[in-house]
Design a protein around this motif. Structure first.
Motif, PDB file in Angstrom:
ATOM      1  N   TYR A   1      -7.179  -2.802  10.404  1.00 12.62           N
ATOM      2  CA  TYR A   1      -7.543  -4.038   9.718  1.00 12.62           C
ATOM      3  C   TYR A   1      -6.477  -5.088   9.992  1.00 12.62           C
ATOM      4  N   LYS A   2      -6.870  -6.347   9.863  1.00 17.75           N
ATOM      5  CA  LYS A   2      -5.928  -7.452   9.946  1.00 17.75           C
ATOM      6  C   LYS A   2      -5.554  -7.885   8.541  1.00 17.75           C
ATOM      7  N   MET A   3      -4.252  -8.060   8.298  1.00 15.83           N
ATOM      8  CA  MET A   3      -3.809  -8.529   6.990  1.00 15.83           C
ATOM      9  C   MET A   3      -2.433  -9.163   7.111  1.00 15.83           C
ATOM     10  N   SER A   4      -2.073  -9.933   6.112  1.00 26.80           N
ATOM     11  CA  SER A   4      -0.755 -10.560   6.090  1.00 26.80           C
ATOM     12  C   SER A   4       0.292  -9.552   5.644  1.00 26.80           C
ATOM     13  N   LEU A   5       1.547  -9.898   5.843  1.00 26.15           N
ATOM     14  CA  LEU A   5       2.636  -9.033   5.390  1.00 26.15           C
ATOM     15  C   LEU A   5       2.608  -8.905   3.871  1.00 26.15           C
ATOM     16  N   THR A   6       2.298  -9.999   3.185  1.00 25.37           N
ATOM     17  CA  THR A   6       2.208  -9.962   1.722  1.00 25.37           C
ATOM     18  C   THR A   6       1.142  -8.979   1.262  1.00 25.37           C
ATOM     19  N   GLU A   7       0.000  -8.989   1.939  1.00 24.32           N
ATOM     20  CA  GLU A   7      -1.076  -8.063   1.580  1.00 24.32           C
ATOM     21  C   GLU A   7      -0.669  -6.616   1.835  1.00 24.32           C
ATOM     22  N   LEU A   8       0.029  -6.373   2.939  1.00 25.87           N
ATOM     23  CA  LEU A   8       0.481  -5.019   3.239  1.00 25.87           C
ATOM     24  C   LEU A   8       1.429  -4.520   2.152  1.00 25.87           C
ATOM     25  N   PHE A   9       2.389  -5.351   1.770  1.00 23.30           N
ATOM     26  CA  PHE A   9       3.307  -4.956   0.697  1.00 23.30           C
ATOM     27  C   PHE A   9       2.550  -4.668  -0.599  1.00 23.30           C
ATOM     28  N   LYS A  10       1.531  -5.473  -0.884  1.00 23.79           N
ATOM     29  CA  LYS A  10       0.757  -5.291  -2.113  1.00 23.79           C
ATOM     30  C   LYS A  10       0.052  -3.943  -2.107  1.00 23.79           C
ATOM     31  N   HIS A  11      -0.578  -3.592  -0.979  1.00 24.07           N
ATOM     32  CA  HIS A  11      -1.293  -2.315  -0.886  1.00 24.07           C
ATOM     33  C   HIS A  11      -0.334  -1.136  -1.051  1.00 24.07           C
ATOM     34  N   ILE A  12       0.818  -1.233  -0.398  1.00 24.61           N
ATOM     35  CA  ILE A  12       1.797  -0.139  -0.481  1.00 24.61           C
ATOM     36  C   ILE A  12       2.307   0.011  -1.908  1.00 24.61           C
ATOM     37  N   ALA A  13       2.570  -1.118  -2.563  1.00 26.72           N
ATOM     38  CA  ALA A  13       3.072  -1.066  -3.944  1.00 26.72           C
ATOM     39  C   ALA A  13       2.043  -0.447  -4.883  1.00 26.72           C
ATOM     40  N   GLN A  14       0.757  -0.755  -4.655  1.00 27.14           N
ATOM     41  CA  GLN A  14      -0.294  -0.227  -5.522  1.00 27.14           C
ATOM     42  C   GLN A  14      -0.429   1.288  -5.416  1.00 27.14           C
ATOM     43  N   SER A  15      -0.058   1.835  -4.266  1.00 30.25           N
ATOM     44  CA  SER A  15      -0.184   3.282  -4.066  1.00 30.25           C
ATOM     45  C   SER A  15       1.084   4.049  -4.424  1.00 30.25           C
ATOM     46  N   LYS A  16       2.128   3.318  -4.830  1.00 25.58           N
ATOM     47  CA  LYS A  16       3.401   3.961  -5.160  1.00 25.58           C
ATOM     48  C   LYS A  16       3.216   4.937  -6.317  1.00 25.58           C
ATOM     49  N   GLY A  17       3.728   6.130  -6.166  1.00 22.64           N
ATOM     50  CA  GLY A  17       3.641   7.130  -7.214  1.00 22.64           C
ATOM     51  C   GLY A  17       2.420   8.024  -7.123  1.00 22.64           C
ATOM     52  N   ASN A  18       1.453   7.661  -6.279  1.00 29.11           N
ATOM     53  CA  ASN A  18       0.273   8.511  -6.104  1.00 29.11           C
ATOM     54  C   ASN A  18       0.675   9.805  -5.393  1.00 29.11           C
ATOM     55  N   GLU A  19       0.165  10.909  -5.869  1.00 27.01           N
ATOM     56  CA  GLU A  19       0.467  12.193  -5.227  1.00 27.01           C
ATOM     57  C   GLU A  19      -0.119  12.232  -3.813  1.00 27.01           C
TER      58      GLU A  19
ATOM     59  N   PRO B   1      -1.462   9.237  -1.679  1.00 29.26           N
ATOM     60  CA  PRO B   1      -1.807   7.821  -1.511  1.00 29.26           C
ATOM     61  C   PRO B   1      -2.659   7.597  -0.263  1.00 29.26           C
ATOM     62  N   PRO B   2      -3.452   6.532  -0.239  1.00 29.43           N
ATOM     63  CA  PRO B   2      -4.113   6.150   1.005  1.00 29.43           C
ATOM     64  C   PRO B   2      -3.062   5.714   2.020  1.00 29.43           C
ATOM     65  N   LEU B   3      -3.388   5.832   3.276  1.00 31.09           N
ATOM     66  CA  LEU B   3      -2.461   5.444   4.336  1.00 31.09           C
ATOM     67  C   LEU B   3      -2.531   3.946   4.593  1.00 31.09           C
ATOM     68  N   TYR B   4      -1.354   3.323   4.674  1.00 30.38           N
ATOM     69  CA  TYR B   4      -1.213   1.960   5.184  1.00 30.38           C
ATOM     70  C   TYR B   4      -0.072   1.996   6.197  1.00 30.38           C
ATOM     71  N   TYR B   5      -0.392   1.672   7.448  1.00 30.89           N
ATOM     72  CA  TYR B   5       0.591   1.878   8.513  1.00 30.89           C
ATOM     73  C   TYR B   5       0.503   0.761   9.544  1.00 30.89           C
ATOM     74  N   MET B   6       1.589   0.021   9.680  1.00 38.04           N
ATOM     75  CA  MET B   6       1.710  -1.008  10.704  1.00 38.04           C
ATOM     76  C   MET B   6       2.403  -0.392  11.905  1.00 38.04           C
ATOM     77  N   GLY B   7       1.649  -0.191  12.999  1.00 43.10           N
ATOM     78  CA  GLY B   7       2.208   0.402  14.203  1.00 43.10           C
ATOM     79  C   GLY B   7       2.982  -0.616  15.018  1.00 43.10           C
ATOM     80  N   THR B   8       3.105  -0.371  16.316  1.00 46.48           N
ATOM     81  CA  THR B   8       3.927  -1.195  17.203  1.00 46.48           C
ATOM     82  C   THR B   8       3.733  -2.689  16.965  1.00 46.48           C
ATOM     83  N   THR B   9       4.754  -3.354  16.460  1.00 47.24           N
ATOM     84  CA  THR B   9       4.671  -4.782  16.136  1.00 47.24           C
ATOM     85  C   THR B   9       5.911  -5.482  16.686  1.00 47.24           C
ATOM     86  N   SER B  10       5.699  -6.383  17.632  1.00 45.49           N
ATOM     87  CA  SER B  10       6.811  -7.072  18.280  1.00 45.49           C
ATOM     88  C   SER B  10       7.592  -7.919  17.279  1.00 45.49           C
TER      89      SER B  10
END
Length: 335
Positions: free
Chosen positions: A92-110, A112-121
């Motif tokens: 998916y395409k998303m902003s850095l702010t959105e990525l941080f938001k998704h990761i924060a929402q899954s914090k503490g989940n036994e 969590p769904p995967l959110y992964y930004m691969g090779t990024t220049s």
């Protein structure tokens, strides 16, 4: 199981501002302890996660990031679906702010769904951040990329360039195999891959030795590197590496440079073309080509009977001759 494997050798006292030649020329992986401790971005992470995020947002431009997303049931492992018809996560395409938001929402989940930004220049997506956070290797100009996400697992794969992988934030574990372990790693498709490189089909964290019996031999040669924030790993060209992001937020910076004297390394493309052109030939014809490959490449002969100026593509390559060579091949491929 991973706790019983050989540990990668650790070297201390090396700074990112001056990478010594013994590291660059090492044939074995090396942990560089505290290698990037002086980077401002690492110091921000030591202060707090929010401080790190603010620092990254300060340098981020307006380009949307490509982020892999997978359901909790994949346990963060980027792989194929059961039928090998698609990957088990989508981009998916998303902003850095959105990525941080998704990761924060899954914090503490036994699980969590995967959110992964691969090779990024870094040069393209985080303008001028590299001015404060870089490494120096005499005579080399490495490319710098970021890899960021929550808990994730990237199956064993190799990269053609040499690599210094710098662990900026979180904890990360690398399980490494030397290049000659290829036949014991059960490598998947060449042209249907998660991110361009073929991967091992073995789940290293819970291997099925009945399905993949030779993987037991691979483990006899494996090495493990566990990195804290500020540490780095020198990874020689072609070493297989299985990578786990162990924290709820992980950030890695990689520095790749070619093993050749010029910027690009075409050996990966050569393999793909050879598979297309030679793999399905009759065995007798393959042996003929093996003789030619040995003569010109693997046991390369000096060919003194040809005048030096007439050797053409047989001479050592420069950036210019490489471009000419590629143009020549493109013309050949059109017919």
């Amino acid at each position: 199981m991973l706790d019983t494997l050989k540990k990668v050798v650790t070297v201390e006292g090396i700074s990112a501002s001056d990478v010594p030649s013994f590291v660059v020329n090492s044939k074995q992986p090396l942990i560089l302890k505290g290698f990037i401790n002086q980077w401002p971005i690492v110091k921000k992470g030591h202060e707090s996660e929010d401080t790190l995020k603010d620092y990254l947002l300060k340098y981020a431009n307006n380009l949307a990031l490509t982020v892999g997303h997978g359901s909790p049931d994949i346990n963060g492992r980027i792989f194929y679906n059961d039928e090998f018809t698609a990957l088990n996560c989508k981009a998916y395409k998303m902003s850095l702010t959105e990525l941080f938001k998704h990761i924060a929402q899954s914090k503490g989940n036994e699980k969590p769904p995967l959110y992964y930004m691969g090779t990024t220049s870094v040069d393209n997506y985080f303008s001028s951040l590299r001015n404060e956070n870089d490494i120096h290797i005499e005579g080399k100009s490495p490319t710098m990329n970021f890899w960021m996400g929550n808990q994730s697992t990237i199956p064993a794969h190799y990269d053609v360039p040499h690599n210094i992988a710098c662990n900026v934030y979180g904890k990360r574990r690398f399980t490494l195999f030397p290049p000659e372990q290829l036949e014991n790693l059960y490598i998947g498709p060449l042209d249907f891959t998660p991110a361009g490189q073929s991967i091992s089909l073995v789940d290293i964290t819970k291997p099925d030795f009945k399905k993949y019996p030779k993987f037991q031999d691979a483990l006899q040669h494996a090495q493990v590197a566990e990195l804290e924030a500020g540490d780095a790993l020198f990874l020689p060209s072609m070493w297989w590496h299985h990578v786990e992001g162990l924290s709820h937020l992980n950030l890695l910076a990689t520095f790749w440079w070619s093993a050749t004297d010029y910027a690009t390394d075409e050996s990966g493309n050569a393999l793909l073309y050879a598979v297309m052109a030679l793999r399905h030939l009759p065995e007798e014809k393959k042996r003929m080509w093996l003789n030619l490959f040995n003569h010109y490449i693997f046991d390369a002969q000096p060919l003194d009977h040809i005048p030096e100026h007439a050797k053409g593509m047989l001479n050592p390559q420069s950036e210019t001759t490489l471009r000419n060579f590629k143009d020549y091949l493109i013309k050949r491929l059109r017919y």
